[in-house]
Design a protein around this motif. Structure first.
Motif, PDB file in Angstrom:
ATOM      1  N   GLU A 102       0.589  -1.207  -0.236  1.00 26.73           N
ATOM      2  CA  GLU A 102       0.204   0.240   0.388  1.00 26.73           C
ATOM      3  C   GLU A 102       0.459   1.571  -0.073  1.00 26.73           C
ATOM      4  OE1 GLU A 102      -2.350  -0.314   3.801  1.00 26.73           O
ATOM      5  OE2 GLU A 102      -3.901  -1.676   2.905  1.00 26.73           O
ATOM      6  N   SER A 103       2.527   1.363   0.682  1.00 30.85           N
ATOM      7  CA  SER A 103       2.683   2.433   0.965  1.00 30.85           C
ATOM      8  C   SER A 103       3.655   3.089  -0.220  1.00 30.85           C
ATOM      9  CB  SER A 103       3.983   2.448   2.376  1.00 30.85           C
ATOM     10  OG  SER A 103       4.909   2.849   2.301  1.00 30.85           O
ATOM     11  N   PHE A 104       4.465   1.835  -0.904  1.00 33.78           N
ATOM     12  CA  PHE A 104       4.598   1.547  -2.533  1.00 33.78           C
ATOM     13  C   PHE A 104       3.607   2.030  -3.351  1.00 33.78           C
ATOM     14  CE2 PHE A 104       4.843  -0.483  -6.639  1.00 33.78           C
ATOM     15  CZ  PHE A 104       6.538  -0.025  -7.140  1.00 33.78           C
ATOM     16  N   LEU A 105       2.384   1.766  -3.336  1.00 28.17           N
ATOM     17  CA  LEU A 105       0.960   2.471  -4.682  1.00 28.17           C
ATOM     18  C   LEU A 105       1.260   3.760  -4.495  1.00 28.17           C
ATOM     19  CD1 LEU A 105      -0.925  -0.956  -4.674  1.00 28.17           C
ATOM     20  CD2 LEU A 105       0.683  -0.014  -6.126  1.00 28.17           C
ATOM     21  N   ARG A 106       0.775   4.092  -3.080  1.00 28.68           N
ATOM     22  CA  ARG A 106       1.244   5.584  -3.024  1.00 28.68           C
ATOM     23  C   ARG A 106       1.761   6.421  -3.189  1.00 28.68           C
ATOM     24  NH1 ARG A 106      -1.098   3.427   1.795  1.00 28.68           N
ATOM     25  NH2 ARG A 106       0.556   4.572   3.482  1.00 28.68           N
ATOM     26  N   GLU A 107       3.235   5.772  -3.248  1.00 24.86           N
ATOM     27  CA  GLU A 107       4.072   6.860  -3.898  1.00 24.86           C
ATOM     28  C   GLU A 107       3.978   6.727  -5.605  1.00 24.86           C
ATOM     29  OE1 GLU A 107       8.099   5.519  -2.344  1.00 24.86           O
ATOM     30  OE2 GLU A 107       7.286   5.119  -0.534  1.00 24.86           O
ATOM     31  N   THR A 108       3.703   5.492  -6.480  1.00 23.53           N
ATOM     32  CA  THR A 108       3.381   5.178  -7.730  1.00 23.53           C
ATOM     33  C   THR A 108       2.138   6.409  -7.613  1.00 23.53           C
ATOM     34  OG1 THR A 108       1.942   3.947  -7.675  1.00 23.53           O
ATOM     35  CG2 THR A 108       4.693   3.131  -7.773  1.00 23.53           C
ATOM     36  N   TRP A 109       1.318   6.170  -7.221  1.00 25.70           N
ATOM     37  CA  TRP A 109      -0.265   7.565  -7.615  1.00 25.70           C
ATOM     38  C   TRP A 109       0.463   8.651  -7.626  1.00 25.70           C
ATOM     39  CZ3 TRP A 109      -2.988   3.338  -3.930  1.00 25.70           C
ATOM     40  CH2 TRP A 109      -3.251   2.988  -4.648  1.00 25.70           C
ATOM     41  N   SER A 110       1.083   8.817  -6.248  1.00 26.88           N
ATOM     42  CA  SER A 110       1.547  10.502  -6.357  1.00 26.88           C
ATOM     43  C   SER A 110       2.547  10.790  -7.382  1.00 26.88           C
ATOM     44  CB  SER A 110       2.567  10.139  -5.033  1.00 26.88           C
ATOM     45  OG  SER A 110       1.893  10.961  -3.857  1.00 26.88           O
TER      46      SER A 110
END
Length: 134
Positions: A102-110
């Motif tokens: 989830e943390s990784f995906l949030r970074e990619t979505w940013s």
């Protein structure tokens, strides 16, 4: 961007071993996530290309087809994401920490919001390059 984490390589119902892994994202290839796994003897790596959307979907439901399948285990809720990778040489069952995914995906979505991936691609340039190679 890269996100280092420890993944469990599941060997049996009662036995798993931790391995180092990294999820990597490049905004110039906005649909893809590269998963890099360090071998047990740390002498090399194995890389798989995954769909970013599929990785996000795996946090809540079963997804995938062919050589890659992912799902949240029923016995641990959203605490993990399980992934089966199959190749001609065999298969592996891996368990990722859901919080790390989830943390990784949030970074990619940013970097590239969901739905905006196509704006990062220059399809005309890609097509021209493909035609020039033939």
């Amino acid at each position: 961007m890269a996100h280092e984490l420890t993944v469990q390589l599941v060997l049996s119902h009662d036995l798993s071993v931790p391995i180092r892994a990294a999820l990597q994202y490049d905004a110039d290839d906005p649909y893809a996530v590269r998963a890099v796994f360090h071998t047990l003897n740390q002498s090399g790596t194995v890389e798989w290309l995954l769909s970013r959307d599929m990785l996000a979907q795996a946090l809540s439901e079963h997804t995938g087809h062919g050589d890659v399948r992912m799902w949240p285990p029923r016995d641990s809720g959203r605490d993990a994401v399980r992934m089966v990778l199959r190749s001609p040489g065999g298969s592996a069952l891996l368990e990722f920490p859901a919080q790390g995914v989830e943390s990784f995906l949030r970074e990619t979505w940013s970097a590239v919001p969901p739905g905006a991936e196509s704006s990062r691609l220059d399809l005309d340039a890609e097509l021209a390059q493909l035609l020039a190679e033939n």
